[in-house]
Design a protein around this motif. Structure first.
Motif, PDB file in Angstrom:
ATOM      1  N   CYS A  24       0.854  -1.187   0.000  1.00  0.00           N
ATOM      2  CA  CYS A  24       0.000   0.000   0.000  1.00  0.00           C
ATOM      3  C   CYS A  24       0.887   1.233   0.000  1.00  0.00           C
ATOM      4  O   CYS A  24       1.986   1.224   0.548  1.00  0.00           O
ATOM      5  N   LEU A  25       0.380   2.269  -0.603  1.00  0.00           N
ATOM      6  CA  LEU A  25       1.091   3.534  -0.560  1.00  0.00           C
ATOM      7  C   LEU A  25       0.903   4.162   0.814  1.00  0.00           C
ATOM      8  O   LEU A  25      -0.150   3.990   1.437  1.00  0.00           O
ATOM      9  N   GLU A  30      -1.415   8.167  -0.993  1.00  0.00           N
ATOM     10  CA  GLU A  30      -2.707   7.603  -1.394  1.00  0.00           C
ATOM     11  C   GLU A  30      -3.774   8.694  -1.462  1.00  0.00           C
ATOM     12  O   GLU A  30      -4.550   8.757  -2.426  1.00  0.00           O
ATOM     13  N   ASP A 109       8.572  -1.215  -4.154  1.00  0.00           N
ATOM     14  CA  ASP A 109       7.135  -1.473  -4.256  1.00  0.00           C
ATOM     15  C   ASP A 109       6.330  -0.172  -4.294  1.00  0.00           C
ATOM     16  O   ASP A 109       5.360  -0.054  -5.037  1.00  0.00           O
ATOM     17  N   GLU A 110       6.724   0.812  -3.491  1.00  0.00           N
ATOM     18  CA  GLU A 110       6.013   2.093  -3.504  1.00  0.00           C
ATOM     19  C   GLU A 110       6.181   2.791  -4.858  1.00  0.00           C
ATOM     20  O   GLU A 110       5.217   3.339  -5.403  1.00  0.00           O
ATOM     21  N   GLN A 113       3.933   1.149  -7.314  1.00  0.00           N
ATOM     22  CA  GLN A 113       2.539   1.522  -7.053  1.00  0.00           C
ATOM     23  C   GLN A 113       2.238   2.929  -7.580  1.00  0.00           C
ATOM     24  O   GLN A 113       1.173   3.167  -8.144  1.00  0.00           O
ATOM     25  N   ARG A 116       1.985   2.663 -11.264  1.00  0.00           N
ATOM     26  CA  ARG A 116       0.724   1.979 -11.607  1.00  0.00           C
ATOM     27  C   ARG A 116      -0.455   2.948 -11.519  1.00  0.00           C
ATOM     28  O   ARG A 116      -1.401   2.859 -12.290  1.00  0.00           O
ATOM     29  N   GLN A 117      -0.419   3.883 -10.585  1.00  0.00           N
ATOM     30  CA  GLN A 117      -1.518   4.834 -10.378  1.00  0.00           C
ATOM     31  C   GLN A 117      -1.397   6.070 -11.259  1.00  0.00           C
ATOM     32  O   GLN A 117      -2.291   6.914 -11.269  1.00  0.00           O
TER      33      GLN A 117
END
Length: 181
Positions: A24-25, A30, A109-110, A113, A116-117
């Protein structure tokens, strides 16, 4: 650039891609992502070799077409020109509608993400042989708008230092629809 060996890091391999990552961010990122659309992301450092100032200038015009847009500048932090950094941030701050954030020290990973967003990754660099962030964005399904430096297949090219050309390429691009819920 005179980068100290102590500021260099070893980047883990891009493949195999951790497509199933459930990372998760952080909450503040987020919140930014869900309240702005489209999200434009740029990766680099605050140095004239990176085209952050052109991106900031183009972003103020992009807001006329996409008033809810958000800009994420990911500072990889291996070098900084404080005067250039100040110019970029002043340009963004002079536009009261400019919603932007500067991020640094993201985990792999962040970073994936965020890509990806993002509706688009803008990679402006004066000289580049390939560009790992370009490949990462493409693997995340995010269109790339880049300068004509290094590998540019599957990317839209804009002229380094030309905010009007960059604005036209972003506006003309079919902005990726991102479901952030």
């Amino acid at each position: 650039l005179g980068v100290s060996r102590h500021r260099l890091t070893n980047i883990p391999p891009l493949l195999p891609l951790r497509a199933g990552s459930t990372a998760c961010l952080p909450a503040h990122i987020e919140k930014f992502v869900v309240t702005h659309t489209p999200i434009l992301t740029a990766i680099g450092v605050f140095h004239p070799y990176y085209d952050f100032l052109t991106i900031a200038n183009a972003f103020t015009d992009i807001l006329l077409e996409h008033p809810a847009a958000g800009l994420i500048l990911i500072d990889t932090g291996f070098a900084v020109d404080e005067s250039y950094r100040g110019s970029v941030l002043r340009t963004l701050q002079e536009n009261p509608g400019a919603a932007y954030m500067v991020l640094s020290h993201l985990s792999d990973d962040e970073l994936l993400q965020v890509l990806r967003q993002s509706a688009v990754l803008i990679r402006g660099f004066r000289h580049e042989s390939f560009g790992l962030s370009r490949a990462e964005a493409i693997l995340m399904g995010t269109p790339v708008i880049a300068t004509n430096a290094g590998e540019t297949r599957h990317m839209t090219v804009y002229e380094y230092g030309d905010p009007d050309d960059l604005r036209r390429k972003v506006i003309g691009k079919k902005i990726k629809e991102v479901d952030v819920r």
